[in-house]
Design a protein around this motif. Structure first.
Motif, PDB file in Angstrom:
ATOM      1  N   ASP A 189      19.891 -17.463 -22.862  1.00 45.58           N
ATOM      2  CA  ASP A 189      19.071 -16.326 -22.434  1.00 45.58           C
ATOM      3  C   ASP A 189      18.348 -16.627 -21.129  1.00 45.58           C
ATOM      4  OD1 ASP A 189      19.819 -14.760 -24.582  1.00 45.58           O
ATOM      5  OD2 ASP A 189      17.996 -15.167 -25.741  1.00 45.58           O
ATOM      6  N   ILE A 190      17.763 -17.816 -21.026  1.00 46.04           N
ATOM      7  CA  ILE A 190      17.025 -18.196 -19.820  1.00 46.04           C
ATOM      8  C   ILE A 190      17.942 -18.219 -18.603  1.00 46.04           C
ATOM      9  CG2 ILE A 190      15.818 -20.120 -18.692  1.00 46.04           C
ATOM     10  CD1 ILE A 190      14.681 -20.769 -21.547  1.00 46.04           C
ATOM     11  N   LEU A 191      19.156 -18.757 -18.767  1.00 47.73           N
ATOM     12  CA  LEU A 191      20.094 -18.876 -17.646  1.00 47.73           C
ATOM     13  C   LEU A 191      20.967 -17.636 -17.456  1.00 47.73           C
ATOM     14  CD1 LEU A 191      21.293 -22.569 -18.157  1.00 47.73           C
ATOM     15  CD2 LEU A 191      19.564 -21.708 -16.552  1.00 47.73           C
ATOM     16  N   SER A 192      20.847 -16.682 -18.350  1.00 48.69           N
ATOM     17  CA  SER A 192      21.673 -15.455 -18.326  1.00 48.69           C
ATOM     18  C   SER A 192      23.164 -15.782 -18.347  1.00 48.69           C
ATOM     19  CB  SER A 192      21.336 -14.603 -17.092  1.00 48.69           C
ATOM     20  OG  SER A 192      19.986 -14.201 -17.123  1.00 48.69           O
ATOM     21  N   VAL A 193      23.527 -16.662 -19.282  1.00 52.58           N
ATOM     22  CA  VAL A 193      24.927 -17.028 -19.481  1.00 52.58           C
ATOM     23  C   VAL A 193      25.259 -16.924 -20.966  1.00 52.58           C
ATOM     24  CG1 VAL A 193      25.008 -18.572 -17.464  1.00 52.58           C
ATOM     25  CG2 VAL A 193      24.430 -19.509 -19.713  1.00 52.58           C
ATOM     26  N   HIS A 194      26.541 -16.977 -21.284  1.00 54.62           N
ATOM     27  CA  HIS A 194      26.985 -16.966 -22.669  1.00 54.62           C
ATOM     28  C   HIS A 194      26.675 -18.318 -23.310  1.00 54.62           C
ATOM     29  CE1 HIS A 194      29.719 -16.697 -26.126  1.00 54.62           C
ATOM     30  NE2 HIS A 194      29.630 -15.384 -25.951  1.00 54.62           N
TER      31      HIS A 194
ATOM     32  N   LYS B 206      -0.728 -44.551 -32.982  1.00 53.07           N
ATOM     33  CA  LYS B 206      -1.596 -45.726 -32.926  1.00 53.07           C
ATOM     34  C   LYS B 206      -1.826 -46.134 -31.468  1.00 53.07           C
ATOM     35  CE  LYS B 206      -1.983 -50.483 -34.393  1.00 53.07           C
ATOM     36  NZ  LYS B 206      -1.323 -51.594 -35.073  1.00 53.07           N
ATOM     37  N   ASN B 207      -3.086 -46.060 -31.037  1.00 51.39           N
ATOM     38  CA  ASN B 207      -3.519 -46.503 -29.715  1.00 51.39           C
ATOM     39  C   ASN B 207      -2.832 -45.793 -28.549  1.00 51.39           C
ATOM     40  OD1 ASN B 207      -5.266 -48.358 -30.890  1.00 51.39           O
ATOM     41  ND2 ASN B 207      -3.667 -49.911 -30.990  1.00 51.39           N
ATOM     42  N   ARG B 208      -2.255 -44.651 -28.751  1.00 48.26           N
ATOM     43  CA  ARG B 208      -1.639 -43.934 -27.646  1.00 48.26           C
ATOM     44  C   ARG B 208      -1.444 -42.468 -28.009  1.00 48.26           C
ATOM     45  NH1 ARG B 208       4.629 -45.908 -28.107  1.00 48.26           N
ATOM     46  NH2 ARG B 208       4.639 -45.807 -30.345  1.00 48.26           N
ATOM     47  N   GLU B 209      -1.295 -41.681 -27.005  1.00 49.95           N
ATOM     48  CA  GLU B 209      -1.056 -40.258 -27.208  1.00 49.95           C
ATOM     49  C   GLU B 209       0.426 -40.002 -26.984  1.00 49.95           C
ATOM     50  OE1 GLU B 209      -2.216 -36.189 -24.956  1.00 49.95           O
ATOM     51  OE2 GLU B 209      -3.816 -37.667 -25.215  1.00 49.95           O
ATOM     52  N   VAL B 210       1.054 -39.301 -27.895  1.00 50.59           N
ATOM     53  CA  VAL B 210       2.476 -39.020 -27.799  1.00 50.59           C
ATOM     54  C   VAL B 210       2.666 -37.584 -27.333  1.00 50.59           C
ATOM     55  CG1 VAL B 210       4.646 -38.849 -29.074  1.00 50.59           C
ATOM     56  CG2 VAL B 210       3.018 -40.665 -29.615  1.00 50.59           C
ATOM     57  N   LYS B 211       3.446 -37.405 -26.285  1.00 54.51           N
ATOM     58  CA  LYS B 211       3.755 -36.065 -25.807  1.00 54.51           C
ATOM     59  C   LYS B 211       5.205 -35.763 -26.165  1.00 54.51           C
ATOM     60  CE  LYS B 211       0.487 -36.162 -22.053  1.00 54.51           C
ATOM     61  NZ  LYS B 211       0.248 -36.030 -20.621  1.00 54.51           N
ATOM     62  N   VAL B 212       5.400 -34.662 -26.843  1.00 55.23           N
ATOM     63  CA  VAL B 212       6.727 -34.278 -27.297  1.00 55.23           C
ATOM     64  C   VAL B 212       7.262 -33.190 -26.377  1.00 55.23           C
ATOM     65  CG1 VAL B 212       8.068 -33.322 -29.212  1.00 55.23           C
ATOM     66  CG2 VAL B 212       6.141 -34.855 -29.668  1.00 55.23           C
ATOM     67  N   ASP B 213       8.456 -33.412 -25.845  1.00 62.45           N
ATOM     68  CA  ASP B 213       9.114 -32.438 -24.988  1.00 62.45           C
ATOM     69  C   ASP B 213       9.697 -31.338 -25.883  1.00 62.45           C
ATOM     70  OD1 ASP B 213      10.236 -31.250 -22.749  1.00 62.45           O
ATOM     71  OD2 ASP B 213      11.848 -32.709 -22.545  1.00 62.45           O
ATOM     72  N   PRO B 214       9.319 -30.085 -25.659  1.00 67.93           N
ATOM     73  CA  PRO B 214       9.854 -29.009 -26.497  1.00 67.93           C
ATOM     74  C   PRO B 214      11.379 -28.957 -26.450  1.00 67.93           C
ATOM     75  CG  PRO B 214       8.064 -28.197 -25.130  1.00 67.93           C
ATOM     76  CD  PRO B 214       8.394 -29.581 -24.653  1.00 67.93           C
ATOM     77  N   LEU B 215      11.979 -28.670 -27.586  1.00 68.39           N
ATOM     78  CA  LEU B 215      13.429 -28.550 -27.678  1.00 68.39           C
ATOM     79  C   LEU B 215      13.801 -27.085 -27.829  1.00 68.39           C
ATOM     80  CD1 LEU B 215      14.223 -31.528 -30.053  1.00 68.39           C
ATOM     81  CD2 LEU B 215      14.365 -31.462 -27.562  1.00 68.39           C
ATOM     82  N   LEU B 216      14.813 -26.662 -27.083  1.00 70.10           N
ATOM     83  CA  LEU B 216      15.252 -25.268 -27.069  1.00 70.10           C
ATOM     84  C   LEU B 216      16.612 -25.123 -27.742  1.00 70.10           C
ATOM     85  CD1 LEU B 216      14.412 -24.649 -23.313  1.00 70.10           C
ATOM     86  CD2 LEU B 216      12.976 -24.082 -25.280  1.00 70.10           C
ATOM     87  N   THR B 217      16.832 -23.993 -28.363  1.00 67.89           N
ATOM     88  CA  THR B 217      18.132 -23.719 -28.960  1.00 67.89           C
ATOM     89  C   THR B 217      19.134 -23.370 -27.864  1.00 67.89           C
ATOM     90  OG1 THR B 217      17.716 -21.363 -29.213  1.00 67.89           O
ATOM     91  CG2 THR B 217      17.081 -22.790 -31.066  1.00 67.89           C
ATOM     92  N   VAL B 218      20.403 -23.453 -28.199  1.00 66.70           N
ATOM     93  CA  VAL B 218      21.456 -23.068 -27.265  1.00 66.70           C
ATOM     94  C   VAL B 218      21.284 -21.605 -26.875  1.00 66.70           C
ATOM     95  CG1 VAL B 218      23.958 -22.685 -27.062  1.00 66.70           C
ATOM     96  CG2 VAL B 218      23.092 -24.806 -28.058  1.00 66.70           C
ATOM     97  N   GLU B 219      20.943 -20.774 -27.842  1.00 68.30           N
ATOM     98  CA  GLU B 219      20.758 -19.346 -27.574  1.00 68.30           C
ATOM     99  C   GLU B 219      19.604 -19.108 -26.596  1.00 68.30           C
ATOM    100  OE1 GLU B 219      21.219 -20.673 -30.617  1.00 68.30           O
ATOM    101  OE2 GLU B 219      23.191 -19.860 -31.068  1.00 68.30           O
TER     102      GLU B 219
END
Length: 80
Positions: free
Chosen positions: A24-29, A7-20
């Protein structure tokens, strides 16, 4: 009834990432990612069934704050 989120505004949702995905992105366990969350280094959200998700903006901030800057690390001095 109007959708209260849009209502009367645009909502931007920050994507949520899994632990896995973060691991993978950080190259860690994945256990390392859980430790980062426990220490407060990464902002996480708990969702149903005991799962957590890390916001993409939290991950990007984590990476930016830890950016390597030449000369930031000092070599240990050698004893004569």
């Amino acid at each position: 009834m109007e959708d209260l989120l849009t209502k009367n505004r645009e909502v931007k949702v920050d994507p949520l990432l899994t632990v896995e995905a973060v691991a993978d992105i950080l190259s860690v366990h994945r256990n390392t990612v859980y430790q980062m969350v426990q220490r407060g280094n990464l902002q996480a959200y708990q969702i149903p069934e005991r799962s957590i998700r890390i916001s993409q903006s939290s991950l990007m901030n984590f990476i930016a704050v830890r950016e390597y800057k030449p000369g930031a690390l000092q070599e240990p001095e050698m004893e004569a």
